[in-house]
Design a protein around this motif. Structure first.
Motif, PDB file in Angstrom:
ATOM      1  N   THR A  31       0.859  -1.183   0.000  1.00  0.00           N
ATOM      2  CA  THR A  31       0.000   0.000   0.000  1.00  0.00           C
ATOM      3  C   THR A  31       0.892   1.229   0.000  1.00  0.00           C
ATOM      4  O   THR A  31       1.632   1.446   0.954  1.00  0.00           O
ATOM      5  N   ALA A  32       0.850   1.993  -1.089  1.00  0.00           N
ATOM      6  CA  ALA A  32       1.766   3.128  -1.240  1.00  0.00           C
ATOM      7  C   ALA A  32       3.212   2.683  -1.053  1.00  0.00           C
ATOM      8  O   ALA A  32       4.015   3.349  -0.414  1.00  0.00           O
ATOM      9  N   PHE A  36       0.733  -2.342   4.258  1.00  0.00           N
ATOM     10  CA  PHE A  36      -0.152  -1.380   4.902  1.00  0.00           C
ATOM     11  C   PHE A  36       0.179  -1.190   6.377  1.00  0.00           C
ATOM     12  O   PHE A  36       0.147  -0.075   6.906  1.00  0.00           O
ATOM     13  N   HIS A  39       2.479   1.653   7.653  1.00  0.00           N
ATOM     14  CA  HIS A  39       1.958   3.011   7.842  1.00  0.00           C
ATOM     15  C   HIS A  39       1.378   3.181   9.242  1.00  0.00           C
ATOM     16  O   HIS A  39       1.620   4.201   9.907  1.00  0.00           O
ATOM     17  N   SER A 230      -4.393   3.961  -0.682  1.00  0.00           N
ATOM     18  CA  SER A 230      -3.026   4.003  -1.201  1.00  0.00           C
ATOM     19  C   SER A 230      -2.770   5.312  -1.951  1.00  0.00           C
ATOM     20  O   SER A 230      -1.739   5.964  -1.765  1.00  0.00           O
ATOM     21  N   VAL A 269       0.835   3.926  -7.718  1.00  0.00           N
ATOM     22  CA  VAL A 269       2.107   3.317  -7.331  1.00  0.00           C
ATOM     23  C   VAL A 269       2.547   2.369  -8.441  1.00  0.00           C
ATOM     24  O   VAL A 269       1.783   1.496  -8.865  1.00  0.00           O
ATOM     25  N   MET A 286      -2.813   0.781  -8.359  1.00  0.00           N
ATOM     26  CA  MET A 286      -1.703   0.106  -7.699  1.00  0.00           C
ATOM     27  C   MET A 286      -1.155  -0.966  -8.630  1.00  0.00           C
ATOM     28  O   MET A 286      -1.847  -1.924  -8.955  1.00  0.00           O
TER      29      MET A 286
END
Length: 356
Positions: A31-32, A36, A39, A230, A269, A286
């Protein structure tokens, strides 16, 4: 916050996110640019908490394999495995033996949130609460657990997914517990804090406080929310100290190749060694590691799994393409479609329009 510990519940199977969660637990999905969970852990550390206990179950080994003892994050991580599903309350009780602090922050592991954790703990201590809930206001609370409070911030009741909610305040999946409350949760069986623990505390006259704010909040339980969350992280709308690059319109990871005339934007991303071909358009999506987007293809608000390939001229909108799947040239996918891993769609094999 040096005397506060954190518990993160990450044992769920993430069925709403399949097929992405067939190979990884929901909190470990990229995620990004990072899992996840990274984060959330960054937010916990930024608040000053250093010791975190993870309540795991599904594919439990993947967490420790990635994060280790937490030293690289500036944290002390402990892993506790549930042998069988215990629910939110049971999961919290299951890690009680590993806790030492009197005040414990508890998080659902699938929530992306920008709230000030120090302020939540301050509310807990200032009101001398037994439990404090982080509550957020949402435009349509019908799909969530609603939590009305009185003018002093005391929680009045818990209403699970009612069609006519009396408040726009919902349970945001972040709590502060007094250690004694955790110890009082029945051990060895499934317990829901929303349906059993919290109503029981209210009935007993315990103080449950609500900390209400308008911070960023998103439940990452569906593909649409995962993609949007994201993108919000990449664009800096959702806060995180774990982003592996500067915020902006897109995030390109190591080895990513994007053609000079391709359009990549909207918080997209592009994963490690992923490729975006000439004339392709990728917006708010993504692309996992090793994904390939062919020339002239369009990807919007979608996930393209690790090693998956989208052929030239294909259109993928609001769709999940599983790992290693192949979407043939000129295919058109949209409207919440999910392609399982290793599935191969032939060129033009799925269409919404007749112009083949």
């Amino acid at each position: 916050m040096h005397d506060v510990e954190a518990v993160v519940l990450v044992g769920g199977q993430g069925t709403r996110l399949r097929p992405l969660t067939l190979s990884a637990p929901k909190p470990m999905l990229p995620t990004a640019g990072v899992p996840f969970l990274a984060h959330l852990l960054s937010r916990i550390r930024a608040a000053g908490v250093r010791r975190v206990v993870l309540g795991t179950s599904y594919l439990a080994e993947t967490f420790e394999k990635h994060f280790g003892d937490g030293a690289a994050l500036g944290l002390d991580l402990t892993y506790v495995v549930e042998d069988e599903p215990l629910g939110t309350g049971g999961g919290i009780r299951n890690v009680a033996g590993h806790l030492t602090a009197d005040d414990v922050l508890v998080f659902n592991g699938d929530v992306l949130c920008g709230t000030d954790l120090r302020a939540v703990v301050a509310t807990h201590r200032d009101t001398q609460a037994d439990v404090t809930l982080h509550l957020v206001r949402v435009p349509d609370p019908r799909a969530y657990g609603c939590v009305p409070t009185d003018p002093d911030g005391r929680v009045l009741e818990f209403l699970e997914k009612t069609p006519d909610p009396p408040t726009d305040q919902i349970n945001a999946g972040c709590y502060v517990f007094r250690r004694a409350v955790i110890d009082a949760i029945p051990a060895g069986r499934a317990v829901s804090v929303e349906r059993e623990t919290f109503p029981g505390l209210l009935a007993a006259g315990s103080r449950i406080s609500g900390h209400v704010d308008d911070a960023y909040w998103r439940d990452m339980g569906t593909p649409a929310d995962l993609v949007q969350g994201s993108a919000d992280l990449v664009r800096g709308i959702a806060p995180s100290d774990a982003l592996p690059g500067p915020t902006g319109d897109a995030l390109r990871l190591a080895g990513a190749e994007v053609a000079a005339d391709a359009h990549v934007a909207g918080g997209t991303v592009v994963g490690v060694d992923a490729q975006v071909g000439t004339g392709a358009r990728v917006v708010g999506s993504m692309l996992f590691d090793g994904a390939v987007v062919g020339a002239g293809a369009t990807i919007e608000n979608s996930v393209v799994g690790a090693g998956a390939r989208v052929g030239a001229g294909a259109s993928v909108v609001d769709t999940v393409v599983g790992d290693r799947a192949v979407v043939g040239e000129a295919c058109e996918l949209r409207g919440g479609m999910r392609i399982w891993p290793d599935v191969v769609l032939p060129a033009g094999g799925v269409r919404f329009s007749p112009d083949v």
